[in-house]
Scaffold this motif. Structure first.
Motif, short mmCIF file in Angstrom:
data_model
loop_
_atom_site.label_atom_id
_atom_site.label_comp_id
_atom_site.label_asym_id
_atom_site.label_seq_id
_atom_site.Cartn_x
_atom_site.Cartn_y
_atom_site.Cartn_z
N LEU A 20 117.45 116.14 4.83
CA LEU A 20 117.25 114.65 4.69
C LEU A 20 118.17 113.62 5.55
O LEU A 20 117.94 112.60 5.93
CB LEU A 20 116.41 114.17 3.14
CG LEU A 20 115.79 114.78 2.75
CD1 LEU A 20 115.54 114.03 0.88
CD2 LEU A 20 114.83 114.32 2.94
N SER A 21 118.71 114.19 6.33
CA SER A 21 120.10 113.18 6.58
C SER A 21 119.25 112.85 8.33
O SER A 21 119.76 111.64 8.42
CB SER A 21 121.35 114.24 6.81
OG SER A 21 121.79 114.12 5.91
N THR A 22 119.11 113.55 8.87
CA THR A 22 118.25 112.61 9.80
C THR A 22 116.83 111.92 9.44
O THR A 22 117.58 110.69 10.83
CB THR A 22 117.75 113.30 11.57
OG1 THR A 22 119.12 114.66 11.32
CG2 THR A 22 117.39 112.99 12.59
N LEU A 23 116.44 112.49 8.51
CA LEU A 23 115.33 111.32 8.65
C LEU A 23 115.95 109.53 7.61
O LEU A 23 115.99 108.75 8.33
CB LEU A 23 114.73 111.91 7.24
CG LEU A 23 113.93 113.28 8.07
CD1 LEU A 23 113.06 113.72 6.81
CD2 LEU A 23 112.42 112.29 8.78
N ILE A 24 117.21 109.57 7.04
CA ILE A 24 117.75 108.20 7.08
C ILE A 24 118.35 107.72 7.85
O ILE A 24 118.27 106.46 7.60
CB ILE A 24 119.38 109.57 5.40
CG1 ILE A 24 118.27 109.80 4.51
CG2 ILE A 24 119.93 108.21 5.12
CD1 ILE A 24 119.50 110.74 3.34
N GLU A 25 119.32 108.19 8.08
CA GLU A 25 120.01 107.91 9.56
C GLU A 25 118.02 107.21 10.75
O GLU A 25 118.64 105.21 10.63
CB GLU A 25 120.72 109.05 10.42
CG GLU A 25 121.28 108.29 11.26
CD GLU A 25 121.80 109.17 12.35
OE1 GLU A 25 122.56 109.49 13.51
OE2 GLU A 25 121.90 110.48 12.10
N ASN A 26 117.44 108.54 10.78
CA ASN A 26 116.76 107.59 11.57
C ASN A 26 116.41 105.60 10.82
O ASN A 26 116.22 105.06 11.99
CB ASN A 26 115.49 108.25 12.11
CG ASN A 26 116.58 109.50 13.31
OD1 ASN A 26 116.78 108.83 13.95
ND2 ASN A 26 115.74 110.03 13.82
N ASN A 27 115.85 106.07 9.44
CA ASN A 27 114.82 105.17 8.54
C ASN A 27 116.40 104.07 8.42
O ASN A 27 115.68 102.61 8.50
CB ASN A 27 114.80 105.86 7.53
CG ASN A 27 112.82 106.43 7.73
OD1 ASN A 27 112.29 105.59 8.59
ND2 ASN A 27 113.46 107.67 7.96
N MET A 28 117.64 104.44 8.61
CA MET A 28 118.29 103.04 8.46
C MET A 28 118.41 102.56 9.76
O MET A 28 118.69 100.82 9.51
CB MET A 28 120.14 103.96 7.93
CG MET A 28 120.03 104.43 6.88
SD MET A 28 121.46 104.96 6.29
CE MET A 28 122.65 103.62 6.28
N LEU A 29 118.60 103.08 11.26
CA LEU A 29 118.54 102.40 12.40
C LEU A 29 117.86 101.36 12.11
O LEU A 29 117.81 100.20 13.11
CB LEU A 29 118.87 103.59 13.16
CG LEU A 29 120.00 104.30 13.68
CD1 LEU A 29 119.58 105.84 14.84
CD2 LEU A 29 120.70 103.30 13.87
N ALA A 30 116.07 101.56 12.31
CA ALA A 30 115.16 101.17 12.31
C ALA A 30 115.23 99.57 11.27
O ALA A 30 114.61 98.90 11.61
CB ALA A 30 113.80 102.32 12.28
N SER A 31 115.36 100.50 9.85
CA SER A 31 115.75 99.02 9.20
C SER A 31 116.76 97.69 9.63
O SER A 31 116.95 96.80 9.31
CB SER A 31 116.67 99.63 7.92
OG SER A 31 116.03 98.72 7.01
#
Length: 454
Positions: free
Chosen positions: A132-143
């Motif tokens: 899940l790390s990549t998904l978390i990172e991407n969504n944190m960037l978008a947020s």
């Protein structure tokens, strides 16, 4: 504009739910690229996942089209793309911290760590983290990109009033039953000797590090902060960070390479190492230790709060006066125990939306002016244990949102609408400057934004 990926917790839930079903579906259909935004691609399968995500947050997807879901995905990819252009960075430590924070909540919800692992069909926490790390990172960037776009957006009382006046009465939101509460908190006593023992231990650790030991290794050995233990106590701190004031004040008083002396916050005692400063943000590591009450102290607190309740019930003292006299809750005792909703900083709690399981168990079923039984609370925020009882001081029946009585909620809605409009305008502008390519299968979609660049 609908932003589906609002938080990482949603991603956690939907991925586990969706994983097995989608694996079978993907075998039946070739999974091709349907869009490119900057350096990011969107697969046909991502649209299927988008339907699940939308449903998970309460959207009625029965009439939703693939074009609508694709539009939301395109927006999020644009946020991610621009975050990179604006040098917005999410560190590995921050991703791990976010994962650990969500994992704590999932364990509490599921009842045990093994149940969470079974849910994800993984053998270890590290396997879940890796997937899940990549998904978390991407969504944190978008947020963070969205936060940057609207960080200076404010709203005036007149704008709130105008917003309210434009809502047709039949479209006013329904507010569920609400209560206003007062609280009395009794904490088990911590002796001076117990406090000093923790301070002495932190000073010993500090001295060891100053003499050459690894601060990070000491974190793994001693810290009691579950949110940062996996990252060696690492945090990024700036002036806007949601840390305790004492924590930020101490961090900003340090020089690079310096270790603070032990200091106290509501969480316990800390020492901080300032590792580096980048872009006015502090990169720190810390160790948290808190003195623990004895079983005798816990029992004494239980007896004390039971006695206080008895005095109130027998009309020997009012709840408000008892809070001022006896309560250990520093932020509410002086106001007679008035308890502010920690999510909204308002005095009202919508009963069916209370997330604190201890508070919900106390409030559920209480009548006006009734007092709950004392409950032993393990506070998720401060990690402290204490006894609490509450009194319902006011009840508000379910009702349509009213400007005078529900101003703060209406203000939040109005601000969200204003922010959404500004983000929409930002998207329209950025599309023109960003490489966007759509599959011919989706060229005829009608999007809210000009993704087809027609």
């Amino acid at each position: 504009m609908k932003v589906i990926f609002k938080n990482t917790l949603l991603l956690f839930a939907l991925l586990a739910t969706f994983c097995s079903g989608f694996a079978q579906q993907s075998k039946k259909r070739i999974d091709g690229v349907v869009a490119i935004v900057g350096e990011h691609i969107i697969l046909d399968s991502d649209i299927d996942i988008g339907f699940v995500e939308a449903k998970a947050v309460g959207y009625d997807v029965s009439n939703a089209s693939r074009c609508e879901i694709l539009g939301t995905l395109l927006e999020n990819k644009l946020f991610m793309h621009q975050a990179v252009q604006d040098s917005i960075v999410v560190t590995k430590e921050e991703v791990n911290y976010e994962f650990d924070s969500q994992l704590d909540r999932m364990v509490e919800s599921a009842g045990s760590l093994s149940n969470v692992l079974d849910f994800y069909k993984k053998k270890s926490v590290d396997e879940v983290r890796e997937s899940l790390s990549t998904l978390i990172e991407n969504n944190m960037l978008a947020s963070r990109m969205q936060q940057k776009i609207v960080e200076h957006v404010q709203i005036t009382p007149e704008e709130v009033r105008q917003y309210y006046m434009t809502i047709p009465k039949e479209q006013l939101p329904m507010i569920g039953e609400e209560v206003e509460l007062a609280e009395i908190v009794v904490k088990p006593e911590i002796t001076k000797e117990q406090r000093q023992a923790v301070i002495d231990k932190l000073n010993e650790i500090r001295q060891d590090v100053m003499e050459g030991d690894s601060f990070q290794n000491k974190v793994y050995m001693y810290t009691e902060d579950p949110g940062s233990i996996s990252t060696g106590g690492f945090y990024v701190v700036d002036k806007k960070s949601q840390f305790a004031k004492e924590f930020k004040d101490t961090a900003f008083s340090l020089k690079v390479g310096e270790i603070s002396e032990p200091f106290l916050t509501e969480f316990g005692y800390h020492i901080i190492l300032l590792e580096d400063i980048k872009d006015n943000k502090l990169q720190v590591r810390h160790i948290l230790m808190a003195p623990k009450p004895t079983e005798a102290a816990i029992e004494a607190a239980k007896e004390k709060i039971a006695k206080i309740r008895s005095e109130i019930v027998n009309n020997q003292i009012s709840f408000g006066d008892a809070a001022r006299k006896y309560s250990d809750a520093e932020d509410s005792k002086n106001s007679g125990g008035i308890y502010l909703n920690p999510m909204t900083r308002d005095t009202r709690f919508e009963v069916n939306r209370i997330q604190d399981k201890y508070l919900y168990s106390m409030v559920s079923g209480l009548g006006l002016n009734e007092i709950s039984q004392p409950v032993f609370v393990n506070d998720m925020y401060t990690r402290q244990n204490f006894y609490r009882m509450v009194q319902v001081t006011k009840k508000i029946d379910e009702h349509l949102a009213d400007y005078d009585h529900d101003y703060l909620k209406i203000k939040d809605n109005a601000l969200n609408v204003k922010q959404s409009k500004i983000i929409g305008e930002w998207i329209t502008k950025k599309i023109k400057d960003t490489y966007v390519q759509l599959s011919p299968d989706y060229k005829d979609c009608t999007f809210k934004s000009n993704w087809s660049k027609k």
